[in-house]
Design a protein around this motif. Structure first.
Motif, PDB file in Angstrom:
ATOM      1  N   GLY A   1       0.830  -1.194   0.000  1.00  0.00           N
ATOM      2  CA  GLY A   1       0.000   0.000   0.000  1.00  0.00           C
ATOM      3  C   GLY A   1       0.863   1.241   0.000  1.00  0.00           C
ATOM      4  O   GLY A   1       2.083   1.181   0.155  1.00  0.00           O
ATOM      5  N   PHE A   2       0.215   2.353  -0.187  1.00  0.00           N
ATOM      6  CA  PHE A   2       0.874   3.647  -0.159  1.00  0.00           C
ATOM      7  C   PHE A   2       0.225   4.439   0.962  1.00  0.00           C
ATOM      8  O   PHE A   2      -0.978   4.347   1.179  1.00  0.00           O
ATOM      9  CB  PHE A   2       0.697   4.373  -1.503  1.00  0.00           C
ATOM     10  CG  PHE A   2       1.345   3.645  -2.649  1.00  0.00           C
ATOM     11  CD1 PHE A   2       2.617   3.980  -3.070  1.00  0.00           C
ATOM     12  CD2 PHE A   2       0.693   2.612  -3.296  1.00  0.00           C
ATOM     13  CE1 PHE A   2       3.224   3.301  -4.114  1.00  0.00           C
ATOM     14  CE2 PHE A   2       1.279   1.928  -4.345  1.00  0.00           C
ATOM     15  CZ  PHE A   2       2.552   2.279  -4.754  1.00  0.00           C
ATOM     16  N   THR A   3       1.012   5.228   1.669  1.00  0.00           N
ATOM     17  CA  THR A   3       0.472   5.912   2.838  1.00  0.00           C
ATOM     18  C   THR A   3       1.069   7.310   2.956  1.00  0.00           C
ATOM     19  O   THR A   3       1.912   7.702   2.154  1.00  0.00           O
ATOM     20  CB  THR A   3       0.732   5.080   4.110  1.00  0.00           C
ATOM     21  OG1 THR A   3       0.041   5.687   5.196  1.00  0.00           O
ATOM     22  CG2 THR A   3       2.202   4.976   4.423  1.00  0.00           C
ATOM     23  N   ILE A   4       0.639   8.019   3.972  1.00  0.00           N
ATOM     24  CA  ILE A   4       1.181   9.334   4.257  1.00  0.00           C
ATOM     25  C   ILE A   4       1.843   9.307   5.629  1.00  0.00           C
ATOM     26  O   ILE A   4       1.534   8.451   6.453  1.00  0.00           O
ATOM     27  CB  ILE A   4       0.091  10.421   4.224  1.00  0.00           C
ATOM     28  CG1 ILE A   4      -1.014  10.123   5.243  1.00  0.00           C
ATOM     29  CG2 ILE A   4      -0.490  10.565   2.834  1.00  0.00           C
ATOM     30  CD1 ILE A   4      -2.035  11.227   5.408  1.00  0.00           C
ATOM     31  N   ALA A   5       2.734  10.236   5.851  1.00  0.00           N
ATOM     32  CA  ALA A   5       3.362  10.385   7.162  1.00  0.00           C
ATOM     33  C   ALA A   5       2.875  11.691   7.761  1.00  0.00           C
ATOM     34  O   ALA A   5       2.994  12.750   7.142  1.00  0.00           O
ATOM     35  CB  ALA A   5       4.884  10.381   7.031  1.00  0.00           C
ATOM     36  N   LEU A   6       2.286  11.614   8.928  1.00  0.00           N
ATOM     37  CA  LEU A   6       1.786  12.796   9.615  1.00  0.00           C
ATOM     38  C   LEU A   6       2.709  13.167  10.763  1.00  0.00           C
ATOM     39  O   LEU A   6       3.373  12.304  11.339  1.00  0.00           O
ATOM     40  CB  LEU A   6       0.381  12.534  10.167  1.00  0.00           C
ATOM     41  CG  LEU A   6      -0.698  12.198   9.146  1.00  0.00           C
ATOM     42  CD1 LEU A   6      -2.002  11.836   9.861  1.00  0.00           C
ATOM     43  CD2 LEU A   6      -0.919  13.348   8.187  1.00  0.00           C
ATOM     44  N   ASN A   7       2.709  14.430  11.127  1.00  0.00           N
ATOM     45  CA  ASN A   7       3.464  14.900  12.271  1.00  0.00           C
ATOM     46  C   ASN A   7       2.499  15.015  13.449  1.00  0.00           C
ATOM     47  O   ASN A   7       1.698  15.958  13.500  1.00  0.00           O
ATOM     48  CB  ASN A   7       4.106  16.258  11.952  1.00  0.00           C
ATOM     49  CG  ASN A   7       4.954  16.773  13.090  1.00  0.00           C
ATOM     50  OD1 ASN A   7       4.723  16.448  14.251  1.00  0.00           O
ATOM     51  ND2 ASN A   7       5.927  17.587  12.759  1.00  0.00           N
ATOM     52  N   PRO A   8       2.529  14.077  14.394  1.00  0.00           N
ATOM     53  CA  PRO A   8       1.574  14.092  15.510  1.00  0.00           C
ATOM     54  C   PRO A   8       1.624  15.384  16.329  1.00  0.00           C
ATOM     55  O   PRO A   8       0.589  15.847  16.802  1.00  0.00           O
ATOM     56  CB  PRO A   8       1.982  12.884  16.362  1.00  0.00           C
ATOM     57  CG  PRO A   8       2.742  12.011  15.440  1.00  0.00           C
ATOM     58  CD  PRO A   8       3.412  12.921  14.449  1.00  0.00           C
TER      59      PRO A   8
END
Length: 145
Positions: free
Chosen positions: A50-57
């Motif tokens: 899959g492809f995903t995003i990286a978030l800054n918590p």
């Protein structure tokens, strides 16, 4: 299992999963149709999951990251597992061998939220919590041999 072109494609995607097919093909030294075919085959084989995003918590209001080790009380394993799955602050969890059954990563807004979350789990399991000070190794690919 992986040839040099597959490894190159995965490296490119690991650096930027939003790269266009045209850019991916150029960086890998392929035509766009060839790159698309390689991607399709990597997905079919389950290499690409899959492809995903990286978030800054922190930017989302979650400045505290913690790791909790969880040891369910007798007869509570499945109940604790379900509780972990239903807790949105827990963003990742592994079922492990050893004294503990689960190791979970979570993000919370403050210590009060952490205490509330741990209190819910503590009714059914022993926990050991560590606050994350920094992350010297961000999530990365394993060696692509």
């Amino acid at each position: 299992m992986l040839d040099e072109l597959d490894r190159r494609i995965l490296d490119i995607l690991a650096a930027n999963a939003r790269v266009s097919l045209k850019e991916l093909a150029q960086e890998a030294g392929l035509s766009s149709p060839s790159a698309a075919e390689r991607l399709r085959k990597l997905e079919e084989r389950g290499v690409l999951d899959g492809f995903t995003i990286a978030l800054n918590p922190v930017k989302l209001g979650y400045p505290l990251q913690a790791i909790i080790r969880v040891r369910p009380m007798p007869g509570m394993l499945h109940i604790v597992e379900k509780l972990i799955q239903e807790t949105p602050q827990i963003v990742e969890c592994d079922k492990v061998t050893g004294d503990d059954c689960f190791i979970a990563k979570l993000y919370v807004r403050d210590m009060a939220e952490l205490d509330t979350l741990l209190d819910r789990i503590a009714e059914k399991a022993q926990t050991n919590t560590s606050i994350v000070k920094s992350t010297p190794v961000k999530r990365r690919l394993p060696p692509l041999i």
